[in-house]
Design a protein around this motif. Structure first.
Motif, PDB file in Angstrom:
ATOM      1  N   GLY A 155       0.820  -1.202   0.000  1.00 47.67           N
ATOM      2  CA  GLY A 155       0.000   0.000   0.000  1.00 47.67           C
ATOM      3  C   GLY A 155       0.855   1.253   0.000  1.00 47.67           C
ATOM      4  O   GLY A 155       2.089   1.183  -0.039  1.00 47.67           O
ATOM      5  N   CYS A 156       0.222   2.430   0.034  1.00 45.48           N
ATOM      6  CA  CYS A 156       0.973   3.689   0.006  1.00 45.48           C
ATOM      7  C   CYS A 156       0.147   4.828   0.589  1.00 45.48           C
ATOM      8  O   CYS A 156      -1.060   4.895   0.352  1.00 45.48           O
ATOM      9  N   ASN A 157       0.825   5.687   1.363  1.00 49.55           N
ATOM     10  CA  ASN A 157       0.146   6.857   1.949  1.00 49.55           C
ATOM     11  C   ASN A 157       0.521   8.145   1.239  1.00 49.55           C
ATOM     12  O   ASN A 157       0.098   9.229   1.647  1.00 49.55           O
ATOM     13  N   ARG A 158       1.337   8.016   0.172  1.00 54.96           N
ATOM     14  CA  ARG A 158       1.717   9.225  -0.555  1.00 54.96           C
ATOM     15  C   ARG A 158       0.520   9.652  -1.419  1.00 54.96           C
ATOM     16  O   ARG A 158      -0.391   8.868  -1.644  1.00 54.96           O
ATOM     17  N   LEU A 159       0.590  10.879  -1.940  1.00 51.74           N
ATOM     18  CA  LEU A 159      -0.579  11.403  -2.666  1.00 51.74           C
ATOM     19  C   LEU A 159      -0.220  11.833  -4.078  1.00 51.74           C
ATOM     20  O   LEU A 159      -0.819  12.761  -4.629  1.00 51.74           O
ATOM     21  N   CYS A 160       0.736  11.160  -4.699  1.00 48.55           N
ATOM     22  CA  CYS A 160       1.158  11.582  -6.037  1.00 48.55           C
ATOM     23  C   CYS A 160      -0.075  11.673  -6.936  1.00 48.55           C
ATOM     24  O   CYS A 160      -0.834  10.709  -7.062  1.00 48.55           O
ATOM     25  N   SER A 161      -0.207  12.816  -7.572  1.00 44.60           N
ATOM     26  CA  SER A 161      -1.487  13.124  -8.248  1.00 44.60           C
ATOM     27  C   SER A 161      -1.735  12.272  -9.485  1.00 44.60           C
ATOM     28  O   SER A 161      -2.863  12.212  -9.976  1.00 44.60           O
ATOM     29  N   PHE A 162      -0.712  11.615 -10.010  1.00 39.08           N
ATOM     30  CA  PHE A 162      -0.865  10.826 -11.247  1.00 39.08           C
ATOM     31  C   PHE A 162      -1.064   9.338 -10.951  1.00 39.08           C
ATOM     32  O   PHE A 162      -1.234   8.542 -11.870  1.00 39.08           O
ATOM     33  N   CYS A 163      -1.059   8.956  -9.664  1.00 41.36           N
ATOM     34  CA  CYS A 163      -0.920   7.539  -9.332  1.00 41.36           C
ATOM     35  C   CYS A 163      -2.204   6.914  -8.793  1.00 41.36           C
ATOM     36  O   CYS A 163      -2.874   7.485  -7.938  1.00 41.36           O
ATOM     37  N   THR A 164      -2.513   5.721  -9.262  1.00 46.55           N
ATOM     38  CA  THR A 164      -3.740   5.025  -8.825  1.00 46.55           C
ATOM     39  C   THR A 164      -3.452   3.975  -7.756  1.00 46.55           C
ATOM     40  O   THR A 164      -4.386   3.398  -7.195  1.00 46.55           O
ATOM     41  N   ILE A 165      -2.160   3.723  -7.485  1.00 47.50           N
ATOM     42  CA  ILE A 165      -1.826   2.586  -6.612  1.00 47.50           C
ATOM     43  C   ILE A 165      -2.449   2.671  -5.222  1.00 47.50           C
ATOM     44  O   ILE A 165      -3.019   1.693  -4.736  1.00 47.50           O
ATOM     45  N   PRO A 166      -2.422   3.838  -4.551  1.00 43.85           N
ATOM     46  CA  PRO A 166      -3.057   3.875  -3.227  1.00 43.85           C
ATOM     47  C   PRO A 166      -4.544   3.487  -3.292  1.00 43.85           C
ATOM     48  O   PRO A 166      -5.063   2.847  -2.381  1.00 43.85           O
ATOM     49  N   SER A 167      -5.214   3.813  -4.410  1.00 42.18           N
ATOM     50  CA  SER A 167      -6.650   3.484  -4.508  1.00 42.18           C
ATOM     51  C   SER A 167      -6.853   1.996  -4.784  1.00 42.18           C
ATOM     52  O   SER A 167      -7.953   1.469  -4.622  1.00 42.18           O
ATOM     53  N   ALA A 199       8.713  -2.341  -1.969  1.00 37.11           N
ATOM     54  CA  ALA A 199       7.438  -1.843  -1.430  1.00 37.11           C
ATOM     55  C   ALA A 199       7.035  -0.746  -2.410  1.00 37.11           C
ATOM     56  O   ALA A 199       7.802  -0.422  -3.313  1.00 37.11           O
ATOM     57  N   GLN A 200       5.878  -0.122  -2.214  1.00 35.40           N
ATOM     58  CA  GLN A 200       5.573   1.029  -3.055  1.00 35.40           C
ATOM     59  C   GLN A 200       6.516   2.162  -2.698  1.00 35.40           C
ATOM     60  O   GLN A 200       6.895   2.968  -3.521  1.00 35.40           O
ATOM     61  N   ASP A 201       6.890   2.192  -1.413  1.00 33.52           N
ATOM     62  CA  ASP A 201       7.755   3.265  -0.881  1.00 33.52           C
ATOM     63  C   ASP A 201       8.566   2.651   0.258  1.00 33.52           C
ATOM     64  O   ASP A 201       8.089   2.557   1.385  1.00 33.52           O
ATOM     65  N   LEU A 236      12.856   3.576  -3.296  1.00 35.32           N
ATOM     66  CA  LEU A 236      12.961   4.561  -2.222  1.00 35.32           C
ATOM     67  C   LEU A 236      12.189   5.815  -2.636  1.00 35.32           C
ATOM     68  O   LEU A 236      12.076   6.115  -3.827  1.00 35.32           O
ATOM     69  N   TYR A 237      11.652   6.534  -1.643  1.00 35.68           N
ATOM     70  CA  TYR A 237      10.967   7.798  -1.922  1.00 35.68           C
ATOM     71  C   TYR A 237      11.896   8.909  -1.448  1.00 35.68           C
ATOM     72  O   TYR A 237      12.519   8.775  -0.390  1.00 35.68           O
ATOM     73  N   PRO A 238      12.026  10.010  -2.217  1.00 32.56           N
ATOM     74  CA  PRO A 238      13.027  11.042  -1.852  1.00 32.56           C
ATOM     75  C   PRO A 238      12.692  11.848  -0.607  1.00 32.56           C
ATOM     76  O   PRO A 238      12.947  13.055  -0.561  1.00 32.56           O
ATOM     77  N   ARG A 275       2.281  16.644  -6.770  1.00 33.65           N
ATOM     78  CA  ARG A 275       2.120  16.487  -5.307  1.00 33.65           C
ATOM     79  C   ARG A 275       3.174  15.548  -4.730  1.00 33.65           C
ATOM     80  O   ARG A 275       2.869  14.673  -3.921  1.00 33.65           O
ATOM     81  N   ARG A 276       4.440  15.777  -5.158  1.00 33.56           N
ATOM     82  CA  ARG A 276       5.511  14.891  -4.678  1.00 33.56           C
ATOM     83  C   ARG A 276       5.965  15.280  -3.287  1.00 33.56           C
ATOM     84  O   ARG A 276       6.637  14.509  -2.602  1.00 33.56           O
ATOM     85  N   GLY A 277       5.669  16.532  -2.877  1.00 30.87           N
ATOM     86  CA  GLY A 277       6.009  16.898  -1.498  1.00 30.87           C
ATOM     87  C   GLY A 277       7.500  17.118  -1.255  1.00 30.87           C
ATOM     88  O   GLY A 277       7.951  17.161  -0.120  1.00 30.87           O
TER      89      GLY A 277
HETATM   90  S1  SF4 Z   1       3.933   6.989  -7.280  1.00 32.64           S
HETATM   91 FE1  SF4 Z   1       4.670   5.578  -5.720  1.00 32.64          FE
HETATM   92  S2  SF4 Z   1       4.889   6.853  -3.913  1.00 32.64           S
HETATM   93 FE2  SF4 Z   1       3.556   7.965  -5.283  1.00 32.64          FE
HETATM   94  S3  SF4 Z   1       1.465   7.381  -4.705  1.00 32.64           S
HETATM   95 FE3  SF4 Z   1       2.139   5.986  -6.344  1.00 32.64          FE
HETATM   96  S4  SF4 Z   1       2.951   4.195  -5.276  1.00 32.64           S
HETATM   97 FE4  SF4 Z   1       2.874   5.892  -3.804  1.00 32.64          FE
END
Ligand code: SF4
Length: 443
Positions: A155-167, A199-201, A236-238, A275-277
């Protein structure tokens, strides 16, 4: 024993899920076969996070549906991220599909399979709410025995605006520390010499349990797992990359000085839109800390071009940045407008041909950098992990150095007597061939 065949699509995290589903089916009395043809059950573990991956999944399901129609296979089940996203709609789209199991319901595969292949066969659709299954202990291995992926969180708690993985895969769940260690010991006992942590991150490992990253501690503990030889960190996430982590990568003997750190972009307006933060300055400081803190570091990154609002100026900034930072390994993706993501609603979508052209320009900028790195290896003697023999050629093998992650980086073509897959052998690099190296075994 009913037989089953597994088709695993998508990323290494999905591959681990396939291995776990295979393990569950074997424990439940099914027998795994290599080819779908003739199998009582075929399970397609799908990928669904971007359109291209969904198209590939539909195509494979379609092929298996054709075999099902012709009676060449018994029953057909679909699992994974596409199943999680599209659920019962898949049963409507493919009448030949007997069961759909969501990525979060992975551990129910055997129960569903029994229903599907049983006398009173019923079409199945099984889903469950997050969080993801936390354990991956019992697996059938789909990688060569000496290489194993170890999923440390899901899973993932990041909010990258282009990404569907958390959903799809839900919120971030770190696997319990001792569970990760047990799984690593089990994989090592089962022949793994290289462990690829995924992991996702991976940077956030332990944060959901302890409030801070436990990744450095985990590396120090895994460094004591025998007879592992290489531990590799991917995804890894930056952010959350601590000095302790840099220290651990630099001092733990088994942890290879190779980091996969997808940055996606560098220009401020694009990083904000994504929304990479993280900011450009923070990213550059991190890269300086990594280069300064890890001897012989090989850095892999990934950039996304064509994000909405990416005009020539931010793209040129990215091109210039990649040229200055000289990443040893670099992948480039073009932005995909994913329904349901925040980015999909943004204006200033970039035309496909412009995305394509920017992809090619960035890869053209990277090629001489990658080739120069390869040329600097010529004449050096490096440890090469032998992955496989080259069929039909005597004493000829394909392997990787510590600077090559499986399936995404280059390889090393090695000649020499007395080598075998799974061995890390000292080899003199004698030439570069494109992104690959040519080497001779030095007993
Ligand atoms: S791009 Fe990676 S870090 Fe960002 S929301 Fe998607 S899975 Fe998470």
């Amino acid at each position: 024993m009913p037989t089953f065949a597994l088709i695993s699509l998508g990323c290494p995290k999905n591959l681990v899920d396939s291995e776990c589903m295979g393990g569950a089916l074997c424990r439940d009395g099914f027998r795994m076969v290599g080819e779908p043809g003739g199998a009582d059950l075929v399970v397609v573990n799908t990928c669904g996070f971007i359109a291209d991956a969904r198209e590939e999944s539909y195509a494979v399901i379609g092929e298996m549906a054709e075999l099902r129609r012709r009676g060449d296979i018994g029953k057909l089940m679909v699992a994974g991220c596409l199943a999680e996203r599209e659920r019962e709609d898949l049963l409507g789209r493919f009448p030949e599909v007997d069961g759909v199991v969501g990525v979060l319901a992975r551990d129910a595969i055997a129960r569903a399979a029994r229903q599907v292949v049983g006398e009173q066969a019923e079409r199945q659709a099984i889903f469950q709410p997050p969080p993801c299954p936390a354990g991956d202990a019992e697996r059938v291995r789909l990688t060569p025995p000496h290489v194993a992926y170890l999923k440390i969180a899901e899973g993932c708690n990041r909010l990258c605006s282009f990404c569907t993985i958390p959903s799809i895969r839900g919120p971030y769940v770190s696997k319990p520390f001792d569970q990760v260690v047990r799984e690593a010991e089990r994989l090592a006992a089962d022949g793994a010499r290289e462990l690829v942590l995924i992991a996702q991150d991976t940077s956030s490992y332990g944060r959901d349990r302890t409030g801070g990253s436990q990744l450095a501690e985990l590396l120090q503990r895994l460094d004591r797992v025998e007879p592992l030889r290489w531990i590799r960190l991917m995804y890894l996430y930056p952010a959350l990359i601590t000095d302790a982590l840099i220290e651990a990568v630099n001092t733990c003997g088994k942890v290879v000085p190779y980091l996969d750190l997808p940055l996606q972009h560098i220009a401020a307006p694009i990083l904000r839109g994504m929304r990479r933060g993280v900011s450009r300055a923070e990213t550059e400081q991190l890269l300086d800390r990594l280069r300064g803190g890890i001897d012989g570091l090989v850095l892999r990154t990934t950039f996304m071009v064509g994000f909405p609002g990416e005009t020539e100026q931010p793209f040129d900034e990215l091109l210039d940045f990649a040229g200055r930072q000289r990443f040893e390994r670099l992948g480039v993706f073009t932005y995909r407008n994913e329904p349901g993501t925040a980015a999909a609603a943004l204006d200033h979508q970039v035309p496909e041909e412009v995305k394509r052209a920017r992809h090619d320009r960035l890869m053209a900028c990277q090629q001489p950098i990658a080739f120069a790195w390869g040329d600097r290896q010529v004449g050096r003697t490096l440890g090469v992990l032998i992955d496989r023999c080259i069929p039909g050629e005597k004493n000829a093998f394909v392997g990787r150095t510590a600077a090559d992650a499986p399936d995404v980086d280059g390889v090393v073509y090695v000649t020499g007597k007395g080598l075998r897959p799974g061995r890390i052998a000292p080899c003199e690099i004698v030439a570069r061939k494109g992104y690959d190296l040519i080497a001779a075994y030095q007993p």
